[in-house]
Motif scaffolding. Structure first.
Motif, short mmCIF file in Angstrom:
data_model
loop_
_atom_site.label_atom_id
_atom_site.label_comp_id
_atom_site.label_asym_id
_atom_site.label_seq_id
_atom_site.Cartn_x
_atom_site.Cartn_y
_atom_site.Cartn_z
N VAL A 130 0.86 -1.19 0.00
CA VAL A 130 0.00 0.00 0.00
C VAL A 130 0.89 1.23 0.00
N ILE A 131 0.60 2.18 -0.87
CA ILE A 131 1.35 3.44 -0.90
C ILE A 131 0.39 4.60 -0.66
N ARG A 132 0.94 5.66 -0.12
CA ARG A 132 0.14 6.88 0.05
C ARG A 132 0.64 7.89 -0.96
N VAL A 133 -0.27 8.31 -1.83
CA VAL A 133 0.07 9.25 -2.89
C VAL A 133 -0.41 10.64 -2.50
N HIS A 134 0.47 11.62 -2.61
CA HIS A 134 0.15 13.00 -2.26
C HIS A 134 -0.04 13.83 -3.53
N ALA A 135 -1.07 14.66 -3.53
CA ALA A 135 -1.35 15.54 -4.67
C ALA A 135 -1.66 16.93 -4.12
N PRO A 136 -0.66 17.68 -3.72
CA PRO A 136 -0.87 18.96 -3.04
C PRO A 136 -1.59 20.02 -3.87
N LEU A 137 -1.60 19.87 -5.20
CA LEU A 137 -2.24 20.87 -6.05
C LEU A 137 -3.71 20.56 -6.34
N LEU A 138 -4.21 19.41 -5.90
CA LEU A 138 -5.59 19.03 -6.15
C LEU A 138 -6.42 19.13 -4.88
N SER A 139 -7.74 19.14 -5.02
CA SER A 139 -8.59 19.23 -3.85
C SER A 139 -8.52 17.97 -3.00
N ILE A 163 -3.39 3.86 -1.63
CA ILE A 163 -3.74 3.00 -2.77
C ILE A 163 -3.12 1.63 -2.58
N GLN A 164 -3.96 0.61 -2.66
CA GLN A 164 -3.50 -0.77 -2.59
C GLN A 164 -2.98 -1.19 -3.96
N ARG A 222 -0.74 5.34 -14.77
CA ARG A 222 -1.92 5.96 -15.36
C ARG A 222 -3.18 5.59 -14.59
N ASP A 223 -3.22 4.41 -13.95
CA ASP A 223 -4.38 4.02 -13.16
C ASP A 223 -4.51 4.88 -11.91
N ILE A 224 -3.38 5.19 -11.30
CA ILE A 224 -3.40 6.06 -10.12
C ILE A 224 -3.83 7.46 -10.51
N MET A 225 -3.34 7.94 -11.64
CA MET A 225 -3.74 9.27 -12.11
C MET A 225 -5.24 9.29 -12.42
#
Length: 674
Positions: free
Chosen positions: A591-600, A606-607, A615-618
């Motif tokens: 499991v990873i934690r993805v950070h997207a500081p520019l998005l709401s 994500i498992q 591309r699936d994560i995006m």
């Protein structure tokens, strides 16, 4: 620029390789030379050609060691970067370093200069059975006895760092005895390779047939070349080029490749994506690309060593660039000025403007790069650009595409040093004359491109992209790939040294051929070979271990490196998944934690499974942030990055399988950003 003696066509007979170039193309070449030597656009004085002289004995090797980041071998200083680099070298790369360091130390002793360490103090003593030496590979290729100085290689996997290099750079907390063993801190002596099971390893670093490497276990079948014809050849970025070439039978190495005018004779090459995807040079951090450049120069040297070809430099008069203006200013100075306006710029803004002017109305203009333009206007525009461009006061609307094309050529011709290093041309000439296949020439060129400074590489890529746009309109502008390469050769590969007409023509032919290769293989030439990225990861891991200054750091470093190289894919998976190699956190395995500081939606756990791609994560983030049109537009300009751990920063290919990347770099953070 080319010397004055070359302003008129030579009267001598051409060799067979030169005879394949038709008279029309050579007329373009000699016309370009005359234009360069006679016009002296804008009052720029021609530099007096100087005699090219070989560097002094030992000086060449010292400069090479400094360029590849091993100045510590000369100075004797203890530097983590140098030690880390040595610990990642393949067999052939280590042999190339040994050869040059050995030459340097022998020269210093002859000159009775500073005391230097014996090569055995750095690399230890390596002995291999007869017939298992690196020398034998060079001998197969017809290397002369004088050139045959490459030390014996190590009888382990080719991708395994040379065991002698590991022993000698003191990356073990134990002492090395005369038999190549390491003394454990508790007093027990053990041979380096006895701690691991005997595995069947092919000399090129890959497992025997039936055991696919982890990176090639599954192919997504995504090729850079669509509708691949039967005669197309596949390129592998997974294994060191120099290792592969030393294992290739002589008859295949010297497969003849004749240069012909028809562009289609250049072999179609394609690259299949592995589960890690493909990486552009701009996808890596500045620090990691610096490591790639150094490794590429070592690899290029080792690659040419396999053919008995020296990569020599010649002492020529250095031209100091201007500090201001546009023409004759180093690329780095231009970019420093441009970044005050646009911090993210990678290609000089004035050059981008030249591209735009030609694209506006000149792509269909016949002979666009053969025309000389109006001399008076060109001189006027040059003066105005030098004084007004940086202040944004130059009026571009009054310049036509013909003057823009002329000044584009002058821009490159008047750089203090040529865009591409001329010192590589003699080696490339020898490579071509020995008749290797186009694939081998591409590999040499690929390494040359990877070894370029960032500014040169980015500018070269933009230039080739632009020229391919010109070539796409060949039916109207009559500028084919052959014409472009012939006309641009003296502008991109120029020398201020004196050469005979015969030498000039050989240099020009080879330079033109290199440009054709860059234009033909534009889609794959700027991808970073995977084996270099793997070495960068190891360098970063080694540097971290060295800085920790733990009592057993040296033995741990050796063991970590050998485990990764010698073990089978199954054992590698166990090592990658072991608690000691995973990031210690509250996030479960896989499991990873993805950070997207520019998005709401700024963060998401994500498992991962074996089919999860970047591309699936995006797409998941796009779905979660699909409430407004502005968010949809924003995420289209974002990419998933792997940051930290054993890499500085890595912008991931949309087709990269994230679980595979996670196993290689469990310490990484995952961030979505531009």
């Amino acid at each position: 620029m080319l010397s004055d003696e070359s302003s008129h066509p030579p009267t001598f007979s051409r060799s067979s390789s030169q005879a394949s170039i038709d008279s029309t193309s050579m007329e373009d070449f000699w016309h370009e030379i005359e234009s360069i030597n006679e016009s002296c656009v804008g009052g720029h004085e021609e530099q007096t050609p100087t005699e090219a002289k070989p560097a002094e004995e030992g000086e060449l090797e010292a400069e090479w060691l400094q360029d590849v980041g091993l100045s510590t071998l000369i100075s004797g200083d203890e530097e983590e970067d140098g030690k880390a680099l040595l610990s990642t070298l393949t067999r052939t790369q280590a042999a190339a370093v040994k050869k040059r360091y050995n030459t340097y130390t022998q020269t210093m002793r002859k000159k009775n200069k500073q005391s230097v360490r014996d090569v055995r103090d750095i690399f230890g003593v390596s002995e291999s059975p007869p017939g298992d030496t690196y020398d034998s590979h060079a001998t197969e290729l017809g290397e002369t006895q004088e050139e045959k100085e490459v030390p014996t290689g190590v009888k382990t996997s080719a991708s395994t760092p040379d065991d002698t290099s590991l022993n000698s750079i003191t990356l073990s907390d134990g002492s090395q005895d005369e038999e190549g063993s390491v003394t454990d801190p508790q007093g027990e002596s053990m041979p380096i390779f006895e701690t691991f099971p005997d595995l069947s390893i092919h000399p090129n670093g890959m497992s025997d047939p039936g055991e696919k490497p982890v990176q090639n276990a599954v192919s997504d079948g995504c090729n850079l070349e669509k509708n691949i014809p039967p005669e197309a050849e596949e390129l592998s970025f997974e294994i060191s080029y120099s290792e592969v070439i030393t294992e290739t039978p002589k008859r295949n190495k010297l497969k003849k490749s004749v240069i012909k005018k028809e562009d289609f004779v250049l072999t179609k090459l394609f690259v299949k994506k592995t589960r890690f995807g493909l990486t552009e040079a701009g996808d890596l951090s500045v620090e990691d690309m610096k490591k790639v450049r150094r490794l590429s120069l070592i690899e290029l040297t080792a690659f040419l060593d396999a053919f008995g070809i020296p990569l020599k430099r010649y002492k020529t008069e250095k031209v100091k660039g201007r500090d201001n203006g546009i023409f004759g200013v180093p690329l780095t100075v231009l970019l420093d000025n441009d970044r005050k306006k646009d911090p993210g710029v990678k290609v000089p803004l004035v050059l981008q403007k030249f591209f735009e002017k030609v694209e506006e109305s000149g792509l269909e203009s016949e002979g666009i790069f053969r025309l000389s333009g109006c001399t008076a206007k060109v001189k006027q525009y040059r003066e105005e650009l030098d004084t007004k461009f940086n202040a944004d006061k130059f009026k571009w609307d009054k310049m036509c595409h013909r003057e823009a094309a002329v000044m584009l050529k002058a821009f490159f011709r008047e750089l203090p040093t040529s865009l591409f290093p001329v010192e590589y041309i003699p080696a490339f000439i020898m490579l071509m004359e020995r008749g290797p296949h186009i694939k081998v020439q591409f590999q040499a060129l690929h390494l040359m491109i990877m070894a370029l400074p960032d500014a040169n590489r980015d500018t070269a890529q933009a230039l080739m992209t632009f020229f391919n746009k010109v070539i796409a309109n060949e039916s109207k502008n009559r500028m084919s790939m052959w014409n472009i390469s012939t006309v641009m050769a003296p502008n991109l590969f120029f020398s201020r040294s004196k050469h005979s007409d015969y030498e000039e023509l050989r240099l020009a032919n080879t330079a033109a051929h290199i440009i054709r290769l860059m234009l033909k293989y534009q889609k794959i030439l700027w991808k970073v070979p995977s084996f270099l990225i793997t070495q960068v990861r190891r360098m970063n891991e080694a540097t971290v271990l060295l800085k920790k200054q733990l009592p057993s750091v040296k033995k741990l470093l050796r063991r970590k490196t050998l485990e990764r190289e010698v073990t089978s894919p199954k054992i590698s998976k166990i090592l990658q998944k072991s608690p000691s190699s995973r990031r210690v956190s509250d996030v479960p395995e896989g499991v990873i934690r993805v950070h997207a500081p520019l998005l709401s939606k700024v963060s998401m756990a994500i498992q991962l499974n074996g089919q999860t791609r970047a591309r699936d994560i995006m797409a998941k983030f796009q779905y979660e942030n699909s409430h407004g049109s502005s968010e949809c537009i924003k995420i289209q300009n974002l990419r998933l990055y792997e940051i930290g751990g054993n890499i500085g920063q890595h912008c991931l290919d949309p087709d990269a399988y994230i679980l595979d990347v996670y196993h290689v770099n469990p310490q990484a953070e995952w961030v979505i950003k531009p």
